[in-house]
Design an enzyme around this catalytic site. Structure first.
Site, PDB file in Angstrom:
ATOM      1  N   ASN A   1       0.858  -1.192   0.000  1.00 55.30           N
ATOM      2  CA  ASN A   1       0.000   0.000   0.000  1.00 55.30           C
ATOM      3  C   ASN A   1       0.892   1.240   0.000  1.00 55.30           C
ATOM      4  OD1 ASN A   1      -1.828   2.037   0.536  1.00 55.30           O
ATOM      5  ND2 ASN A   1      -2.315   1.364   2.621  1.00 55.30           N
ATOM      6  N   TRP A   2       0.921   1.919  -1.142  1.00 50.96           N
ATOM      7  CA  TRP A   2       1.795   3.095  -1.255  1.00 50.96           C
ATOM      8  C   TRP A   2       1.227   4.325  -0.550  1.00 50.96           C
ATOM      9  CZ3 TRP A   2       3.433   3.167  -7.177  1.00 50.96           C
ATOM     10  CH2 TRP A   2       4.223   2.034  -7.436  1.00 50.96           C
ATOM     11  N   LYS A   3      -0.043   4.272  -0.157  1.00 54.67           N
ATOM     12  CA  LYS A   3      -0.705   5.442   0.454  1.00 54.67           C
ATOM     13  C   LYS A   3      -0.532   6.648  -0.466  1.00 54.67           C
ATOM     14  CE  LYS A   3      -0.121   3.236   4.867  1.00 54.67           C
ATOM     15  NZ  LYS A   3       0.009   3.329   6.307  1.00 54.67           N
TER      16      LYS A   3
ATOM     17  N   GLU B   1      -5.151  -5.157  10.832  1.00 53.80           N
ATOM     18  CA  GLU B   1      -4.151  -4.106  10.965  1.00 53.80           C
ATOM     19  C   GLU B   1      -4.346  -3.361  12.291  1.00 53.80           C
ATOM     20  OE1 GLU B   1      -2.319  -2.998   6.984  1.00 53.80           O
ATOM     21  OE2 GLU B   1      -3.948  -1.604   7.363  1.00 53.80           O
TER      22      GLU B   1
ATOM     23  N   GLU C   1      -6.669   4.602   8.277  1.00 52.00           N
ATOM     24  CA  GLU C   1      -6.493   6.031   7.955  1.00 52.00           C
ATOM     25  C   GLU C   1      -7.746   6.594   7.306  1.00 52.00           C
ATOM     26  OE1 GLU C   1      -2.810   5.501   5.797  1.00 52.00           O
ATOM     27  OE2 GLU C   1      -1.821   4.961   7.681  1.00 52.00           O
TER      28      GLU C   1
ATOM     29  N   HIS D   1      -9.365   1.074   5.400  1.00 52.87           N
ATOM     30  CA  HIS D   1      -8.064   1.246   6.065  1.00 52.87           C
ATOM     31  C   HIS D   1      -8.262   2.183   7.261  1.00 52.87           C
ATOM     32  CE1 HIS D   1      -3.973   2.499   6.852  1.00 52.87           C
ATOM     33  NE2 HIS D   1      -3.584   1.428   6.202  1.00 52.87           N
TER      34      HIS D   1
ATOM     35  N   GLY E   1       2.874  -1.167   4.276  1.00 52.86           N
ATOM     36  CA  GLY E   1       2.848   0.263   3.944  1.00 52.86           C
ATOM     37  C   GLY E   1       4.238   0.765   3.622  1.00 52.86           C
ATOM     38  N   GLY E   2       4.858   1.433   4.590  1.00 61.27           N
ATOM     39  CA  GLY E   2       6.147   2.090   4.387  1.00 61.27           C
ATOM     40  C   GLY E   2       7.191   1.235   3.683  1.00 61.27           C
TER      41      GLY E   2
ATOM     42  N   GLY F   1       2.676   2.169  10.795  1.00 60.23           N
ATOM     43  CA  GLY F   1       3.593   3.298  10.645  1.00 60.23           C
ATOM     44  C   GLY F   1       4.364   3.639  11.911  1.00 60.23           C
TER      45      GLY F   1
ATOM     46  N   SER G   1       3.744  -2.263  10.163  1.00 59.07           N
ATOM     47  CA  SER G   1       5.212  -2.285  10.305  1.00 59.07           C
ATOM     48  C   SER G   1       5.840  -3.612   9.878  1.00 59.07           C
ATOM     49  CB  SER G   1       5.619  -1.903  11.737  1.00 59.07           C
ATOM     50  OG  SER G   1       5.176  -0.589  12.037  1.00 59.07           O
TER      51      SER G   1
HETATM   52  P1  PGA Z   1       3.009   0.259   7.640  1.00 58.34           P
HETATM   53  O1  PGA Z   1       1.510   0.450   7.090  1.00 58.34           O
HETATM   54  O2  PGA Z   1       3.539  -1.009   7.000  1.00 58.34           O
HETATM   55  O3  PGA Z   1       3.744   1.491   7.163  1.00 58.34           O
HETATM   56  O4  PGA Z   1       2.935   0.151   9.104  1.00 58.34           O
HETATM   57  C1  PGA Z   1       0.655  -0.659   6.951  1.00 58.34           C
HETATM   58  C2  PGA Z   1      -0.667  -0.200   6.398  1.00 58.34           C
HETATM   59  O5  PGA Z   1      -1.108   0.909   6.731  1.00 58.34           O
HETATM   60  O6  PGA Z   1      -1.312  -0.926   5.618  1.00 58.34           O
END
Ligand code: PGA
Length: 252
Positions: free
Chosen positions: A11-13, A169, A99, A97, A236-237, A175, A215
Site C-alpha cells: 500500500n503506497w498510500k 491491521e 487512515e 483502512h 505500507g512504508g 507506521g 510495520s
Molecule cells: P506500515 O503500514 O507497514 O507502514 O505500518 C501498513 C498499512 O497501513 O497498511
C-alpha cells in the site's frame, strides 16, 4: 499446511508520482520474476493506477485501488467508482483502512456498501479491521474486531467471503515500527477466523485469506508468515522501496 495461497500487498498510500511509479515498476518486475507461489498486489494512488497497471501487463502482479465510492456514478466530488476502476483493469480495492476510518470518517455501514459494490463489479475487496492501543489495553480488541466484521460484511454471503481478503491491521502497529509479534497477530487473526465461522460458516471461514498489516519489513515477514492463520501481509512504508518490497514478497 494451508491451501490458502499467500498474498503480499504493498500500500503506497499518498506516495509516488507517475514518474516515480514507472521507475519502481520497472525495477520491481525484474526482482520478482523468480518469486515463488505468492500473489503480489501493488496499491498505488489513483493518479498512477492506470500507468502502473499498464506497466504490469503480462506480469503476475495485481493492481489495487486504496478506496472507492459505493455508488457507480453521481455528484460526489473527489470520488471514484467501481466501474471506473474496473475499466482500467484494477483488480482489487483496499476498503476501510484505519487512515480512511480515522481521517475521512468512514464507518462500517459505508464500508458494507463499498464491499457490496466492489464484489458486484468483480473487484476484490481487501477489508481492513483493527483495534487502537487504548482498545487493546482496555481488553476490547475482540469486541472491536467482531463489530467491524459484522458491520463491514453485513451484505456478504458465505459464498462471497472467499472472493475477498481481510486484513488485520492493529492501529498501534501502523507506521509506528511497533510490529505485532507473530503470537499477537496469530491470536487476533485466529479470533477473526473464528468470528467469521460464527457469522458465515466454518468452510467459508477456513477458505478466506486473512493478512496481517502494521510495520511489516523484510526482517519480520518470515516469522509472521510462519504462523498458521496468517495468509499474507499488507505492507505500507516498507513497500515504497522496490528492492525492499521484493524481498518481502520473497519471504520464503
Ligand atoms: P506500515 O503500514 O507497514 O507502514 O505500518 C501498513 C498499512 O497501513 O497498511
Amino acid at each position: 499446511m494451508s491451501e490458502r495461497t499467500p498474498v503480499i500487498a504493498g500500500n503506497w498510500k499518498m506516495f509516488k508520482t507517475n514518474t516515480e511509479a514507472a521507475a519502481y515498476v520497472a525495477e520491481f518486475l525484474e526482482l520478482v520474476v523468480d518469486a515463488g507461489s505468492v500473489e503480489i498486489v501493488l496499491c498505488p494512488p489513483f493518479t498512477c493506477l492506470e500507468a502502473v497497471r499498464r506497466g504490469l501487463d503480462g506480469s503476475r502482479v495485481r493492481v489495487a485501488a486504496q478506496n472507492m465510492h459505493f455508488k457507480a456514478e453521481g455528484a460526489y466530488t473527489g470520488e471514484v467508482s467501481a466501474p471506473m476502476l474496473n475499466e482500467i483493469g484494477v483488480a482489487d480495492v483496499i476498503l476501510g483502512h484505519s487512515e480512511r476510518r480515522e481521517f475521512f470518517c468512514e464507518n462500517d455501514a459505508d464500508l458494507a456498501r463499498k464491499v457490496g459494490a466492489a464484489l458486484n463489479s468483480g473487484i476484490r475487496p481487501i477489508l481492513c479491521v483493527g483495534e487502537s492501543d487504548q482498545e487493546r489495553e482496555a481488553g476490547g480488541t475482540n469486541v472491536k474486531l467482531r463489530g467491524q466484521l459484522e458491520g463491514g460484511l453485513a451484505g456478504v454471503s458465505a459464498g462471497q467471503l472467499s472472493d475477498m481478503l481481510i486484513a488485520y491491521e492493529p492501529i498501534w502497529a501502523i507506521g509506528t515500527g511497533k510490529t505485532a509479534t507473530p503470537e499477537i497477530a496469530e491470536e487476533a487473526i485466529s479470533f477473526i477466523r473464528g468470528s467469521l465461522a460464527d457469522q458465515f460458516d466454518k468452510v467459508a471461514a477456513a477458505r478466506v485469506r486473512i493478512l496481517y498489516g502494521g510495520s511489516v519489513n523484510p526482517g519480520n515477514i518470515g516469522a509472521l508468515m510462519a504462523a498458521e492463520n496468517i495468509d499474507g501481509a499488507l505492507v505500507g512504508g516498507a513497500s515504497l522501496d522496490a528492492a525492499g518490497f521484493a524481498s518481502i514478497v520473497k519471504f520464503g
